[in-house]
Design an enzyme around this catalytic site. Structure first.
Site, PDB file in Angstrom:
ATOM      1  N   GLU A 328       0.840  -1.197   0.000  1.00  0.00           N
ATOM      2  CA  GLU A 328       0.000   0.000   0.000  1.00  0.00           C
ATOM      3  C   GLU A 328       0.874   1.245   0.000  1.00  0.00           C
ATOM      4  O   GLU A 328       1.787   1.372   0.833  1.00  0.00           O
ATOM      5  CB  GLU A 328      -0.887   0.045   1.245  1.00  0.00           C
ATOM      6  CG  GLU A 328      -2.055  -0.897   1.221  1.00  0.00           C
ATOM      7  CD  GLU A 328      -3.051  -0.596   2.337  1.00  0.00           C
ATOM      8  OE1 GLU A 328      -4.217  -1.005   2.206  1.00  0.00           O
ATOM      9  OE2 GLU A 328      -2.681   0.030   3.346  1.00  0.00           O
ATOM     10  N   CYS A 329       0.607   2.168  -0.889  1.00  0.00           N
ATOM     11  CA  CYS A 329       1.258   3.473  -0.942  1.00  0.00           C
ATOM     12  C   CYS A 329       2.780   3.316  -0.974  1.00  0.00           C
ATOM     13  O   CYS A 329       3.347   2.934  -1.989  1.00  0.00           O
ATOM     14  CB  CYS A 329       0.778   4.354   0.200  1.00  0.00           C
ATOM     15  SG  CYS A 329       1.065   6.117  -0.096  1.00  0.00           S
ATOM     16  N   GLY A 330       3.487   3.570   0.129  1.00  0.00           N
ATOM     17  CA  GLY A 330       4.920   3.386   0.140  1.00  0.00           C
ATOM     18  C   GLY A 330       5.319   1.968  -0.218  1.00  0.00           C
ATOM     19  O   GLY A 330       6.326   1.743  -0.914  1.00  0.00           O
ATOM     20  N   TYR A 332       3.704   0.024  -2.224  1.00  0.00           N
ATOM     21  CA  TYR A 332       3.508  -0.054  -3.677  1.00  0.00           C
ATOM     22  C   TYR A 332       4.705   0.548  -4.407  1.00  0.00           C
ATOM     23  O   TYR A 332       5.173  -0.001  -5.417  1.00  0.00           O
ATOM     24  CB  TYR A 332       2.222   0.687  -4.033  1.00  0.00           C
ATOM     25  CG  TYR A 332       1.962   0.891  -5.502  1.00  0.00           C
ATOM     26  CD1 TYR A 332       1.851  -0.192  -6.381  1.00  0.00           C
ATOM     27  CD2 TYR A 332       1.795   2.174  -6.019  1.00  0.00           C
ATOM     28  CE1 TYR A 332       1.583   0.010  -7.719  1.00  0.00           C
ATOM     29  CE2 TYR A 332       1.526   2.380  -7.360  1.00  0.00           C
ATOM     30  CZ  TYR A 332       1.429   1.297  -8.210  1.00  0.00           C
ATOM     31  OH  TYR A 332       1.161   1.489  -9.548  1.00  0.00           O
ATOM     32  N   THR A 429      -0.978  -0.810  -4.652  1.00  0.00           N
ATOM     33  CA  THR A 429      -1.767   0.369  -4.983  1.00  0.00           C
ATOM     34  C   THR A 429      -1.396   1.511  -4.056  1.00  0.00           C
ATOM     35  O   THR A 429      -0.912   1.278  -2.937  1.00  0.00           O
ATOM     36  CB  THR A 429      -3.275   0.060  -4.851  1.00  0.00           C
ATOM     37  OG1 THR A 429      -4.038   1.252  -5.065  1.00  0.00           O
ATOM     38  CG2 THR A 429      -3.608  -0.487  -3.473  1.00  0.00           C
TER      39      THR A 429
END
Length: 437
Positions: A328-330, A332, A429
């Site tokens: 997730e985020c970082g 990703y 993502t």
């Protein structure tokens, strides 16, 4: 034991809510009160400060991302065994998105849903009697949201305090105290908000100083009396996100920090084991785990170290050959081919997905998201809708060629297109999942 609750709200971000909340949490805890913190909205940093201040886990309650039954359940869990809950508002008290009533994401939703009064924190720097007009507006804006008292923050002198206090009390609102201007009480910030509690070099001493300031400046007995008893049913976990596996390898260090407290608690309660490892220490997920989760955090600040973490990258690649990996985020960003840091230096990442990201070419992305998952995977089944949010400054510079993880829409349901990527057992993502839609 029936817990009492008080929402700490303000007209805007930057008014001092967090400092007041953290200081009060520690001040009440020092008195022996069984006090716990709650943060409204999707901010994952402040609950860490609440946890350090009280010695008990923090919690996010988000009226947009969480269905009412899940809100009830999580709130009831946090209240169980507590005497006082202090609920810190995100942004301004009434700031949410224009959707269905009490599903806007603002703290005022919780005030209405659970009958919780508000302690209004007013930054009075640069004004005096005008603060009364602001307080009057809050007191009358919504008859279902009760302002119980006002705390003046950042007053410059005793005369300043008196002018503000007299004006506000004339409109019928009590002033529970005044915190004088003191730069030493300000918490350090960076691009995603406050520097996290775990990274603050002397966090406990700072919280002690905040507690000293609150005890000196505010009437704690009056605040305890203003807090309202809460009566909650048990709610439901039906829309909670299930554990992604039985043994979860969780990346956990200064680069990977943003796992919501309610997910951690629910996964453990459901019987999952969480096995932390540190990519920054060049550790790989353990072979005896059955899923690997790379949460958000600050990989952009540690890109050089991650880029040379050969054991981490090789071990994660071996893990992904047969077992699910989700970022997730970082997380990703680290799953991609490359990450460009703030200085414009590009570092090779794991290459398990084909995109590249940059923190040098910044673009802020912020907002609620609804994600419809493309295929069965770690966080749900194909067609499931997850609610959560994005908050990052990095941008995708090379989209790559992977299939999308999900189709996303904003908080009002407006389509935003495909999000993230998937290849083999790997998904990722920029979207942070909070609960099922």
């Amino acid at each position: 034991m029936t817990a009492r609750a008080l929402i700490i709200g303000a007209p805007r971000s930057g008014s001092g809510k967090t400092s007041v909340t953290i200081g009060l949490l520690r001040a009440f805890a020092r008195r022996g009160v069984k006090v716990r913190g709650v943060k409204t909205g999707p901010d994952y940093i402040d609950p860490g400060f609440h946890a350090v201040a009280t010695g008990t886990p923090g919690l996010n309650l988000d009226s947009w991302a969480m269905q009412p039954d899940l809100l009830q359940h999580l709130f009831a869990e946090q209240a169980d065994g507590a005497e006082l809950l202090l609920i810190e508002s995100a942004m301004g008290l009434f700031d949410g998105i224009p959707v269905a009533e009490n599903r806007t994401g603002c703290a005022a939703d919780l005030a209405r849903l659970f009958g919780i009064p508000v302690l209004l924190v007013l930054d009075v720097s640069g004004q005096s009697q005008t603060a009364a007009a602001v307080a009057y507006g809050f007191a009358h804006y919504d008859p279902d949201v009760k302002m119980s008292a006002v705390v003046l923050n950042r007053a410059g002198s005793e005369r300043h305090r008196t002018l503000c206090t007299d004006a506000i009390e004339k409109i019928g609102l009590p002033v529970a105290g005044c915190v004088m201007r003191d730069p030493s009480l300000v918490l350090p910030e960076r691009h995603l908000g406050l520097v996290q509690a775990s990274e603050h070099p002397e966090i406990d001493a700072h919280i002690e100083a905040l507690a000293d300031a609150m005890e000196k400046s505010l009437d704690l007995d009056a605040l305890m009396a203003l807090a309202a008893p809460v009566s909650l049913d048990s709610g439901s976990l039906e829309t909670a996100i299930a554990p992604p596996g039985q043994r979860i390898a969780l990346a956990q260090d200064a680069a990977f920090t943003f796992l919501y407290p309610h997910l951690d608690k629910h996964w453990r309660a459901a019987g999952a084991e969480i096995i932390p490892f540190s990519p920054l220490a060049d550790e790989a997920p353990r072979d005896d785990c059955d899923v690997c989760w790379l949460p958000g955090g600050y990989p952009e600040l540690h890109a050089a170290t991650l880029g040379t973490a050969a054991n981490f990258k090789a071990g994660l690649s071996r893990f992904a050959e047969s077992k699910p990996v989700h970022g997730e985020c970082g997380g990703y960003m680290v799953l991609g081919e490359a990450l460009e840091d703030a200085q414009g230096v590009t570092h090779a990442m794991t290459g398990l997905l084909s995109h590249s990201t940059s923190f040098a070419k910044r673009k802020m992305n912020l907002g609620y998201r609804q994600a419809t998952i493309a295929v069965d995977g770690t966080v749900g089944s194909a067609g499931d809708v997850l609610r959560g949010h994005e908050f990052h400054y990095a941008r995708v510079t090379e989209p790559g060629h992977d299939a999308p993880f999900a189709e996303i829409a904003d908080g009002q349901g407006r389509p935003l297109g495909p999000s993230g990527g998937r290849r083999g057992h790997v998904t990722g993502t920029f979207f942070h999942a909070i609960a099922k839609g």
